[in-house]
Each structure stands twice: as C-alpha cells, then as structure tokens.
Design an enzyme around this catalytic site. Structure first.
Site, PDB file in Angstrom:
ATOM      1  N   THR A 195       0.810  -1.052   0.086  1.00  0.00           N
ATOM      2  CA  THR A 195       0.066   0.021   0.035  1.00  0.00           C
ATOM      3  C   THR A 195       0.782   1.359  -0.082  1.00  0.00           C
ATOM      4  OG1 THR A 195      -1.594  -1.206   1.344  1.00  0.00           O
ATOM      5  CG2 THR A 195      -1.801   1.108   1.365  1.00  0.00           C
ATOM      6  N   ARG A 223     -13.524  -8.279  -1.003  1.00  0.00           N
ATOM      7  CA  ARG A 223     -12.788  -7.769   0.039  1.00  0.00           C
ATOM      8  C   ARG A 223     -12.357  -6.314   0.123  1.00  0.00           C
ATOM      9  NH1 ARG A 223      -7.426  -6.092   1.500  1.00  0.00           N
ATOM     10  NH2 ARG A 223      -7.104  -6.901   3.315  1.00  0.00           N
ATOM     11  N   GLY A 225      -9.801  -3.940   2.420  1.00  0.00           N
ATOM     12  CA  GLY A 225      -9.145  -3.848   3.495  1.00  0.00           C
ATOM     13  C   GLY A 225      -9.089  -2.526   4.115  1.00  0.00           C
ATOM     14  N   THR A 246      -0.037   0.334   6.413  1.00  0.00           N
ATOM     15  CA  THR A 246       0.131  -0.650   5.202  1.00  0.00           C
ATOM     16  C   THR A 246       0.247  -2.062   5.985  1.00  0.00           C
ATOM     17  OG1 THR A 246       1.777  -1.305   3.805  1.00  0.00           O
ATOM     18  CG2 THR A 246       2.669  -0.221   5.525  1.00  0.00           C
ATOM     19  N   GLY A 249      -4.845  -5.445   6.222  1.00  0.00           N
ATOM     20  CA  GLY A 249      -5.774  -4.423   6.513  1.00  0.00           C
ATOM     21  C   GLY A 249      -6.935  -5.003   7.465  1.00  0.00           C
TER      22      GLY A 249
HETATM   23  N1  GLY Z   1      -3.206  -2.607   3.399  1.00  0.00           N
HETATM   24  C1  GLY Z   1      -4.170  -3.075   2.218  1.00  0.00           C
HETATM   25  C2  GLY Z   1      -4.945  -4.075   2.511  1.00  0.00           C
HETATM   26  O1  GLY Z   1      -4.956  -4.748   3.394  1.00  0.00           O
HETATM   27  O2  GLY Z   1      -5.789  -4.324   1.554  1.00  0.00           O
END
Ligand code: GLY
Length: 335
Positions: A195, A223, A225, A246, A249
């Site tokens: 991310t 899904r 995050g 990051t 998530g």
């Molecule tokens: N941090 C990105 C996600 O989990 O989608």
C-alpha cells in the site's frame, strides 16, 4: 532539516537578496517558516518517486491535499507495481479491484472501495469528497461515479498480473492467504509492500493524507482492506497530525489503527511511539496471528516530526523535504 540557521543565512544575504525577484524571496520564506515543513512522507521504497511528485506542489507553497493526490498517482500508474493501482494483482476470480481514500486539513474525506476498471482510485476518492454528500462509494457505484466524472473505463488486468494469478490458482486451492504478496518475497525487497500511504505537511502547516492499494493479492471477491477506511488506513486531524498504515488491513481495521495513532499523538506520544503502541495493541490481541503478518504505521505531527513502526522487519518509508528529496528510512519493528 531546512533549519533556522539556513533561514538566517538566506536573510543575511543582504544585497544579493535584494536582487532576487519577489517570488523567490516569498518562496525562501515559505520554505523556512518552521524547521519541520513543508515535508512529505510515505510508505515503502516506492514512496521515493511518489514523494518527489508531491514535492513539486509543496515547494511552490501548494496545498498538502494537492501534493498527496499527485504523489500517490505515481505508483498507481506504475505498470510494474502489482500492489497499488492499475497493475495491481487481481482477486481470486481475476478481477482487479482497487481501494483508496484521501483526507484534508478540514476533516473532509472521500473514499472508494472495490472500484474496478478505473486506474486512479485516489482521484475518484477526492471527487467523492468534493462533489458528493457522501464519504464512501463502493463497487459498481464507485465505477459509475468515476465514469460520470470523466474517468476512462479500462481493463486493468495486465499480462503479468494475469500470469501471476493463474500460477496462484494452480496451488492455492482458491484460498486467500493474508499478505501473500509479502510472503512470496524476502522481507525488505522491492516486492515486500502492499500500500502507499502518504502524509504531507504544507508550508502553511496544514496536513493532508492519501492511501491507495489494490489490496491483498488474490483476495476474495468483494474483500476490502483498511486502505479506503477513514480511521483505519488513514486519518488526519489538523490539530494533531496524521497517520497511515500498510500491511494486513483486517488487523488495522480491528484496531482502528490510524485513528489510534493520531489520538496517541494527541496525548503526547511522539509519532514513532504512537505507531509502536498501535503495533503492540495488534500483537497483544492476536499474538499468534501477528507472528505471521506484517502491519506498519507511519505518522507525522504538526511540527513535522515523523516516525514509523511495524510488526515485522523489512518495512521502510520515504521522506522528502527541502533538504533531501530521496531519503529512505528503515522502519523499526517489533520482531
Ligand atoms: N493494507 C492493504 C490491505 O489490506 O488491503
């Protein structure tokens, strides 16, 4: 740091300073209003090129909000980047779906989640913030809004991403694995990230942030995050500071991570200590899970002090200010 001594040096230049145009003097003053800003920080090594783009706005005295949007568009457009934006890995059914959010110095925020066929989710998120009465649009509605706003509808699945997905299908038994994009590669290398979260403090001392990702590789369809969730993947309070995250998530959402980091800074924690405490809470709640996953937080306060902390080693963040445009800092970690 672009510090007081340099400011005095510039001010003391006397006659030669008089020769400068008014705009140059104004710019020198803007860059020296305080030791700590303007400044932009962002997650991972790809933050370096993103920060450089953001800096073009900040060094002219521009708004942090414009800087962070422009900055994160760079990895979003990068065809070699399979964790953010248009070349992101797809879900387990082969659909590329993107998440992003943005937040400004007034507490305004906008977000898109599971948006498909649109290459720059961060810019759609900004328009959700500016042109709708809502904070968040998801899925087909987010794509519809983007198209209405003039964004090009395009197929995002690249040949490389499709190949990686088909390889994954051969062995994965259709079962998503948390942080698979990190597990496939050694910690700290160019692939070990997921991310971009970016925080900027502009010359006026205002903070904005942006966060964008293609999410977990080969995730379940639908899904979402932490990255598009205000308070989880990103939070800004212009009185205190900003934070972004990051990694996995789901664990960030469970702990409302970025909001927590900002609230800890409000209580007097340094940015690094606030990130560390947020990481410790994730570990405390799920110690066994935490050993297997990565989560990292990055934060900045109103003075331009910054810091980060992650569960696992290998996390890094990029810093850009008047003194240095390409600083990559290894993040501290629990393990
Ligand atoms: N941090 C990105 C996600 O989990 O989608």
């Amino acid at each position: 740091m672009y510090n007081r001594r340099k400011f005095i040096k510039i001010s003391a230049a006397g006659a030669s300073l008089a020769a400068l145009s008014t705009s140059k003097i104004a710019r020198a003053t803007i860059l020296n209003q305080a030791a700590g800003f303007p400044i932009v920080i962002s997650t991972w090594d790809f933050g370096i090129i993103a920060n450089k783009e953001a800096w073009k706005t900040l060094e002219k005295g521009g708004r942090a909000l414009d800087a962070v949007e422009a900055g994160v568009r760079i990895p979003e457009a990068d065809m070699k980047n399979h964790t953010v934006g248009r070349a992101g890995y797809p879900d387990r059914d082969g659909h590329v779906s993107l998440d992003a959010c943005i937040m400004d110095e007034f507490g305004n925020c906008g977000s898109v989640a599971a948006i498909e066929d649109i290459a720059h989710p961060i810019s759609v998120a900004r328009l959700v913030m500016e042109k709708t009465p809502h904070v968040m649009l998801v899925g087909a509605g987010a794509t519809q809004f983007a198209v209405e706003q003039g964004f090009k509808r395009e197929k995002l699945l690249t040949p490389e991403s499709e190949k990686a997905w088909k390889e994954w299908l051969k062995t994965a038994k259709y079962s998503p694995v948390m942080n698979i994009e990190n597990k496939q590669h050694a910690p700290g290398n160019q692939y070990n990230h997921d991310t971009i979260g970016m925080l900027a403090l502009d010359a006026k001392g205002n903070i904005s942030g942006a966060c964008t990702t293609s999410g977990m590789a080969f995730k379940m369809r639908g899904r979402v995050g932490d990255s598009p969730i205000i308070g989880a993947g990103l939070y800004v309070d212009n009185e205190v500071g900003g934070a972004t995250s990051t990694g996995v998530g789901e664990e960030v959402i469970r702990n409302v991570g970025s909001f927590l980091v900002v609230e800890l800074m409000r209580q007097g924690y340094s940015p690094e200590d606030a990130c560390k405490e947020a990481v410790k809470r994730i570990i405390k709640k799920k110690p066994d899970t935490a050993k297997e996953i990565q989560v990292g937080f990055l934060a900045i306060n109103k003075k331009g002090e910054y810091g980060a902390y992650a569960i696992q080693k290998g996390f890094s963040f990029a810093v850009c200010n008047a003194e240095k445009q390409d600083l990559l800092v290894p993040g501290k970690s629990f393990y």
